[in-house]
Design an enzyme around this catalytic site. Structure first.
Site, PDB file in Angstrom:
ATOM      1  N   ALA A  29       9.778   2.531   4.397  1.00 44.89           N
ATOM      2  CA  ALA A  29       9.075   1.963   4.383  1.00 44.89           C
ATOM      3  C   ALA A  29       8.241   0.784   3.140  1.00 44.89           C
ATOM      4  CB  ALA A  29       7.566   1.559   4.789  1.00 44.89           C
ATOM      5  N   LEU A  30      10.331   1.164   2.671  1.00 38.53           N
ATOM      6  CA  LEU A  30      10.695   0.196   1.046  1.00 38.53           C
ATOM      7  C   LEU A  30       9.728  -0.757   0.974  1.00 38.53           C
ATOM      8  CD1 LEU A  30      14.265   0.838   0.777  1.00 38.53           C
ATOM      9  CD2 LEU A  30      11.973   2.806   0.549  1.00 38.53           C
ATOM     10  N   HIS A  34       9.121   0.734  -4.167  1.00 38.73           N
ATOM     11  CA  HIS A  34      10.847   1.567  -4.554  1.00 38.73           C
ATOM     12  C   HIS A  34      11.810   0.797  -5.388  1.00 38.73           C
ATOM     13  CE1 HIS A  34       8.152   2.746  -0.807  1.00 38.73           C
ATOM     14  NE2 HIS A  34       8.497   3.943  -1.486  1.00 38.73           N
ATOM     15  N   GLY A 144       7.735   7.380  -9.222  1.00 39.42           N
ATOM     16  CA  GLY A 144       6.544   6.339 -10.038  1.00 39.42           C
ATOM     17  C   GLY A 144       5.349   7.669 -10.024  1.00 39.42           C
ATOM     18  N   LYS A 146       2.602   6.255  -9.720  1.00 35.81           N
ATOM     19  CA  LYS A 146       1.017   6.139  -8.668  1.00 35.81           C
ATOM     20  C   LYS A 146       0.582   7.204  -7.892  1.00 35.81           C
ATOM     21  CE  LYS A 146       1.508   4.444  -4.312  1.00 35.81           C
ATOM     22  NZ  LYS A 146       0.551   5.304  -3.167  1.00 35.81           N
ATOM     23  N   LEU A 181       0.547  -0.899  -5.009  1.00 36.82           N
ATOM     24  CA  LEU A 181       1.900  -0.723  -3.325  1.00 36.82           C
ATOM     25  C   LEU A 181       1.518   0.097  -2.708  1.00 36.82           C
ATOM     26  CD1 LEU A 181       4.703  -3.930  -4.446  1.00 36.82           C
ATOM     27  CD2 LEU A 181       2.216  -4.333  -3.999  1.00 36.82           C
TER      28      LEU A 181
HETATM   29  P1  AMP Z   1       7.154   7.214  -1.216  1.00 34.90           P
HETATM   30  O1  AMP Z   1       8.360   6.786  -0.197  1.00 34.90           O
HETATM   31  O2  AMP Z   1       6.065   6.532  -0.725  1.00 34.90           O
HETATM   32  O3  AMP Z   1       7.430   8.831  -0.910  1.00 34.90           O
HETATM   33  O4  AMP Z   1       7.608   7.017  -2.607  1.00 34.90           O
HETATM   34  C1  AMP Z   1       9.095   6.971  -2.878  1.00 34.90           C
HETATM   35  C2  AMP Z   1       8.771   6.780  -4.473  1.00 34.90           C
HETATM   36  O5  AMP Z   1       7.985   5.979  -4.531  1.00 34.90           O
HETATM   37  C3  AMP Z   1       7.640   7.739  -5.375  1.00 34.90           C
HETATM   38  O6  AMP Z   1       7.630   8.414  -6.375  1.00 34.90           O
HETATM   39  C4  AMP Z   1       6.893   7.311  -5.145  1.00 34.90           C
HETATM   40  O7  AMP Z   1       5.396   7.424  -6.407  1.00 34.90           O
HETATM   41  C5  AMP Z   1       7.043   6.088  -5.568  1.00 34.90           C
HETATM   42  N1  AMP Z   1       5.928   4.558  -5.743  1.00 34.90           N
HETATM   43  C6  AMP Z   1       5.288   4.302  -4.293  1.00 34.90           C
HETATM   44  N2  AMP Z   1       4.756   3.249  -4.701  1.00 34.90           N
HETATM   45  C7  AMP Z   1       4.440   3.373  -5.716  1.00 34.90           C
HETATM   46  C8  AMP Z   1       3.755   1.539  -6.714  1.00 34.90           C
HETATM   47  N3  AMP Z   1       3.337   1.032  -6.186  1.00 34.90           N
HETATM   48  N4  AMP Z   1       4.618   1.579  -8.010  1.00 34.90           N
HETATM   49  C9  AMP Z   1       5.780   2.209  -8.290  1.00 34.90           C
HETATM   50  N5  AMP Z   1       6.226   2.915  -7.473  1.00 34.90           N
HETATM   51  C10 AMP Z   1       5.664   3.875  -6.037  1.00 34.90           C
END
Ligand code: AMP
Length: 273
Positions: A29-30, A34, A144, A146, A181
């Site tokens: 769900a990029l 991401h 991230g 976040k 995000l």
């Molecule tokens: P996820 O798909 O939610 O597991 O996230 C994958 C990577 O993207 C993780 O390292 C998160 O910390 C990073 N990430 C998610 N949301 C954001 C954002 N708004 N800004 C920067 N990195 C993010």
């Protein structure tokens, strides 16, 4: 772009590559968050690998594993447009066996903040990240800010397990109104979306207080809680970058973290000062 689902096939494909490898693990769900990780990796490496895997072991019973947003076709297009070289898209059976070796999060740092309401969540995160890093064997892996606690625990794991990958922290990408995000933002209805803005507003308030030289953690947390009201607050915390509590903000060594529930959706955010 090559799409591979089998870990051994990916390992073999990458084995003899001489290029530096930048790796971005995701749950799909990029979004722009991401993409900013991919962009940074693109700048710093010759070959880019992205994984999309909704890791079941980091979801607790009753959490949103079954309804976690999935946008496979859109994700593939985003990766192609972001010049990703390899998209790793494994199935659960490719990653996990029936009788698994266990990797456990540290008993203190894995069970505070998000770990308080989600015990064993970080066991699952560290396990899957260890597996993914072993499959890809990247030069650098991107995470991230976040998900600050996740980033901290992965950095600890890499250090304590003497792994050679460099962990790179990437700034949080936000909507123009300040909301960080997140793939989970799609769960919010219009009213909840408005309420969720209190999260970034509370962090903005913390930033403003600190710039006015109000450094007391207690005072800042109290003001933030007031700002977040009436949202259900899981925690408001002020820590140093080693994730230890501090009574006073230390400039360039502080993270202010918030987790709240908006409706049924858990949302995290933080600022690094
Ligand atoms: P996820 O798909 O939610 O597991 O996230 C994958 C990577 O993207 C993780 O390292 C998160 O910390 C990073 N990430 C998610 N949301 C954001 C954002 N708004 N800004 C920067 N990195 C993010």
């Amino acid at each position: 772009m090559k799409i591979i689902s089998n870990p051994i096939e990916l390992k073999n494909y990458l084995k003899n590559k001489k290029e530096t490898i930048g790796f971005i693990p995701t749950m799909g769900a990029l979004h722009e968050g991401h993409i900013s990780l991919i962009r940074k990796a693109r700048e710093e490496n010759e070959l880019i690998v992205v994984s999309i895997f909704v890791n079941p072991t980091q979801f607790l019973k009753g959490e949103d594993l079954d309804r976690y947003p999935s946008k496979d076709e859109a994700d593939k297009k985003i990766c192609e447009m972001s010049e990703v070289d390899v998209l790793f898209f494994p199935h659960k059976k490719d990653i996990y066996c029936d009788d698994e070796v266990s990797l456990l999060a540290p008993k203190v740092r894995g069970y505070v903040l998000e770990g308080t309401s989600r015990p064993a969540h970080f066991d699952g995160v560290l396990t899957v990240v260890m597996k993914l890093l072993n499959i890809v064997n990247p030069t650098k892996a991107y995470f991230g800010k976040k998900d600050a606690q996740q980033l901290n625990l992965i950095s600890l794991m890499v250090k304590q397990m003497f792994m050679s990958v460099a962990i790179i922290a990437v700034d949080t990408v936000r909507e123009s109104d300040g909301l960080a995000l997140s793939s989970r933002n799609v769960y919010l209805d219009a009213d909840e979306r408005k309420e969720a803005l209190k999260i970034s507003t509370s962090l903005h308030l913390a930033h403003k207080m600190i710039s006015q030289n109000i450094l007391s953690s207690t005072e800042i947390k109290k003001a933030m809680r007031k700002c977040l009201s009436p949202l259900e607050i899981a925690y408001v915390e002020i820590l140093n970058r080693d994730f230890e509590p501090i009574d006073e903000v230390i400039i360039k060594n502080t993270v202010v973290l918030v987790e709240v529930k908006v409706g049924t959706t858990r949302l995290l955010d933080n600022i690094w000062l």
